[in-house]
Design an enzyme around this catalytic site. Structure first.
Site, PDB file in Angstrom:
ATOM      1  N   ASN A  33       0.803  -1.226   0.000  1.00 46.19           N
ATOM      2  CA  ASN A  33       0.000   0.000   0.000  1.00 46.19           C
ATOM      3  C   ASN A  33       0.832   1.271   0.000  1.00 46.19           C
ATOM      4  OD1 ASN A  33      -1.856  -2.003   2.146  1.00 46.19           O
ATOM      5  ND2 ASN A  33      -2.611  -1.391   0.124  1.00 46.19           N
ATOM      6  N   ILE A  82       0.928   6.828   0.636  1.00 47.00           N
ATOM      7  CA  ILE A  82       0.279   5.732   1.349  1.00 47.00           C
ATOM      8  C   ILE A  82      -1.193   5.668   0.984  1.00 47.00           C
ATOM      9  CG2 ILE A  82      -0.219   4.767   3.627  1.00 47.00           C
ATOM     10  CD1 ILE A  82       2.048   6.767   4.619  1.00 47.00           C
ATOM     11  N   CYS A  83      -1.663   4.451   0.728  1.00 50.95           N
ATOM     12  CA  CYS A  83      -3.094   4.258   0.503  1.00 50.95           C
ATOM     13  C   CYS A  83      -3.691   3.659   1.775  1.00 50.95           C
ATOM     14  CB  CYS A  83      -3.316   3.334  -0.692  1.00 50.95           C
ATOM     15  SG  CYS A  83      -5.032   3.083  -1.050  1.00 50.95           S
ATOM     16  N   LEU A  84      -4.387   4.486   2.534  1.00 52.52           N
ATOM     17  CA  LEU A  84      -4.977   4.043   3.800  1.00 52.52           C
ATOM     18  C   LEU A  84      -6.279   4.795   3.999  1.00 52.52           C
ATOM     19  CD1 LEU A  84      -4.773   2.407   6.412  1.00 52.52           C
ATOM     20  CD2 LEU A  84      -3.420   4.265   7.398  1.00 52.52           C
TER      21      LEU A  84
END
Lengths: 551, 156
Positions: free
Chosen positions: B85, B92-94
């Site tokens: 991610n 960041i993919c969150l």
């Protein structure tokens, strides 16, 4: 000069085509005979407009569902140039306020079924994008889970003490309250839902203010419990939830743009709801366009969102507009008809294709393109470097690029001239009210009798619009085909008819207007006939593939 | 009595800094880079035990907007990071840093969430597709990739 001659051929009458033209005209004439009466009624010709009038009848079912209504279909009575016909569109015109009122009606209607507060039903419907069938289906399956999922109920075991309950969903004043959002300790109003997550009023307002424009359900900041509209209004201190509803409706229109379209006219807030989209593919196949009209009488194409663009279909229209944007920088420059002499500022009108200009007043010689002195340009067919650079940038083959530009320039200029004339006609319309009023005052005719002026103006506007877009059709048509030549002749006939009617509408004296009333009827009727003929001829070019947008 | 947005963010960040300084959690830490600018922080995360990141330390940047905490900070890995991610630039993919953000989150909860993400990636929306594949297929090879990518933090 040679290019002018070449282009003039498009408008010249070719003897060898006279038989075809006569046959075509004869066919049309038989349909639209004008009687020789002194005061004839204006002939009612079937036009695009009548197909798309808003239905006056109210449907029994009051819903904004897709495909829930059976649209009444009426066959088109017009002469058909190729197989098939298109049904009338069934549509209605709404506003966000109108949609919201309708939503509230549905909520009230559903309340006995759900047996929960109306404010809760509003949130349920919002979540399911107002798809009642889907909502009822899920509600039947998992009622309690749904309430928890959407934050309308909580699984937490909260004391049922009456005094304790009354503190929730109310703005309260607290001393020495520390808000965990802004970390400020102060005497302040606070707000909390049944979950007990409490924050100061300023933070809650800040949070809600951000969320109002998203159109989604607003929840507690720390969990999924939902704020209802009345909660929002309490926190904000004024009716703000209507803003949330507006955003929700806009989001709804966006998601369902196959059935709902905003009116594209500036500052118009109308929404057109097309109840049955099943006939749209047939429109595309037959090169018709689904024109609709909003409550403010703005007419536009439901498919592509542009103004009414007959005889061009959506594909031609889109290609033409795209090309116009791309070429606009060059054309706005090239198409300037008059310029001031750089030396003495006298207005000079350009004639012919030569860029070598001589001011008739002070004899100054200059370049039309760059307005610089002509002497440095020299002779021997020299072209201005600015123009040349543009051509070089456009294509690797300057000769082809120049030819393309000339063709496009020709058609764009005609398109644009009728756009400008349409604006002038619009100004003309502003003075019509004065004329009708003068007719009533000075001659004593009734309001009804003065309507021929308004009708004439309407016919003129429609003729201009069709003529304007016909140049886009001509641009994409095969110039060598016979039908294209017939089309061009029809353009010329309509152009002459339009100018003739426009000239008549310039008359200022009420007495003269009344005396020449038969001419108004005759010329308006003729414009209407030529408009219809041009539209049908254009559609035939499209159906037969003679006119097509190159990819 | 309207609260200025700037005032709100300053007080909030001061409070968060105090909480972090008094925190007993050793696996994360964070503080402003410049004493005069509370809107730009660096943070440090220790990789969780029993994960491919065990024993490693990573540096992240946190940029706080003026409408924080009503909008999330912008966070990036400054240390090179091999993770499904996280992309090559450290983005960041969150979900809690995007649509799932809530004003009740703070620096500590964010860093703890990032720490959890190291051990529990979301392979359904990877920014690093190779890492996502290896996570399921070959943990040994995954660990090698992590170590090959790893750089010691020189200013810790």
């Amino acid at each position: 000069m040679s290019s002018g001659t070449e282009n003039d051929q498009f408008y010249s009458f070719d003897e060898s085509d006279s038989s075809s033209i006569e046959l075509y005209e004869s066919h049309n004439t038989s349909e639209f005979t004008i009687h020789g009466l002194v005061f004839p009624k204006l002939i009612s010709v079937t036009s695009q407009d009548s197909e798309f009038d808003i239905n006056e009848d109210e449907d029994g079912v009051d819903t904004i569902y897709e495909g829930m209504l059976d649209a009444p279909l009426t066959k088109n009575n017009k002469r058909i140039l190729c197989e098939g016909s298109v049904p009338n569109l069934s549509y209605e015109c709404l506003t966000t306020k109108g949609i919201f009122e309708r939503m509230l009606q549905r909520v009230d209607h559903l309340q006995p079924i759900f047996a929960i507060p109306s404010a809760d039903i509003l949130i349920l419907l919002q979540h399911y994008d107002w798809n009642e069938e889907r909502l009822l289906e899920v509600w039947t399956e998992k009622m309690d889970e749904l309430l928890v999922e959407l934050g309308l109920s909580t699984t937490a075991n909260i004391k049922k003490d009456n005094d304790y309950n009354s503190h929730f969903r109310e703005v309260e004043f607290k001393n020495d309250f520390t808000c965990i959002i802004c970390c400020d300790k102060k005497d302040t109003e606070t707000f909390a839902l049944e979950c007990g997550h409490e924050y100061c009023i300023n933070c809650y307002r800040h949070y809600i203010k951000d969320k109002l424009h998203e159109g989604n359900i607003i929840t507690c900041m720390d969990c999924s419990l939902a704020l209802k509209n009345e909660d929002i209004d309490k926190v904000m201190g004024h009716p703000s939830s209507s803003k949330l509803m507006d955003s929700s409706i806009k989001s709804f229109v966006q998601k369902h743009n196959r059935n709902y379209k905003w009116c594209p006219f500036a500052d118009c807030k109308s929404i057109v709801h097309l109840r049955d989209t099943s006939s749209l593919p047939e429109y595309t196949r037959l090169h018709y366009s689904p024109f609709v009209k909003c409550n403010s009488f703005h007419r536009f194409c439901f498919n592509c969102g542009f103004e009414v663009h007959s005889p061009a279909d959506c594909k031609i229209t889109t290609a033409w507009v795209k090309k116009a944007r791309k070429e606009s920088e060059i054309l706005n420059w090239v198409l300037s008809h008059t310029k001031e002499c750089p030396k003495c500022s006298v207005n000079i009108e350009k004639n012919g294709g030569c860029n070598h200009m001589v001011c008739s007043s002070c004899k100054y010689e200059f370049c039309w393109i760059c307005e610089g002195p002509w002497a440095p340009h020299g002779k021997n067919f020299f072209q201005c470097t600015m123009y040349k650079n543009n051509e070089d940038n456009k294509s690797k083959n300057p000769q082809d690029a120049n030819k393309t530009l000339k063709k496009y320039t020709f058609y764009y200029r005609l398109f644009n001239e009728h756009e400008v004339s349409a604006k002038l006609d619009w100004n003309l319309g502003q003075t019509l009210g004065t004329k009708v009023h003068a007719l009533q005052e000075r001659i004593g005719i009734s309001w009804i009798d003065g309507q021929f002026l308004s009708e004439s103006l309407k016919v003129l506007n429609e003729g201009r619009t069709v003529l304007k877009w016909s140049f886009a059709v001509a641009y994409y048509s095969d110039a060598s085909h016979n039908l294209t030549k017939i089309f061009v002749d029809n353009q010329m006939l309509l152009a002459n008819a339009v100018e003739s009617l426009s000239e008549l509408l310039q008359i200022k004296t009420p007495e003269v207007i009344m005396k020449r009333r038969p001419e108004f009827y005759n010329k308006a009727g003729y414009v209407e006939n030529r408009t219809t003929a041009l539209m049908e001829c254009g559609r035939e070019l499209l159906c037969k593939g003679i006119c097509k947008a190159a990819e | 009595m309207a609260v200025e947005e700037g005032g709100c963010v300053t007080k909030r960040l001061q409070n968060e800094l105090l909480q972090l300084l008094s925190s007993t959690t050793e696996s994360i830490s964070a503080f402003p880079v410049d004493d005069n600018d509370l809107t730009y922080w660096v943070g440090y995360i220790t990789g969780p035990k029993d994960t491919p990141y065990s024993g490693l330390k990573f540096k992240v940047s946190l940029k706080f907007p003026q409408n924080y905490p009503f909008h999330p900070p912008m966070i990036k890995f400054l240390s090179p990071m091999w993770h499904p991610n996280v992309d090559k630039s450290g983005n960041i993919c969150l979900d809690i840093l995007k649509e799932k953000w809530s004003a009740v989150y703070n620096v500590e909860t964010i860093l703890l969430s990032l720490q959890s993400l190291l051990g529990e990636p979301n392979n359904r929306s990877p920014l690093n597709a190779v890492a996502a594949e290896l996570w399921d297929a070959d943990m040994e090879e995954y660990r090698k990739k992590v170590l090959a990518c790893y750089e010691e933090i020189d200013d810790y």
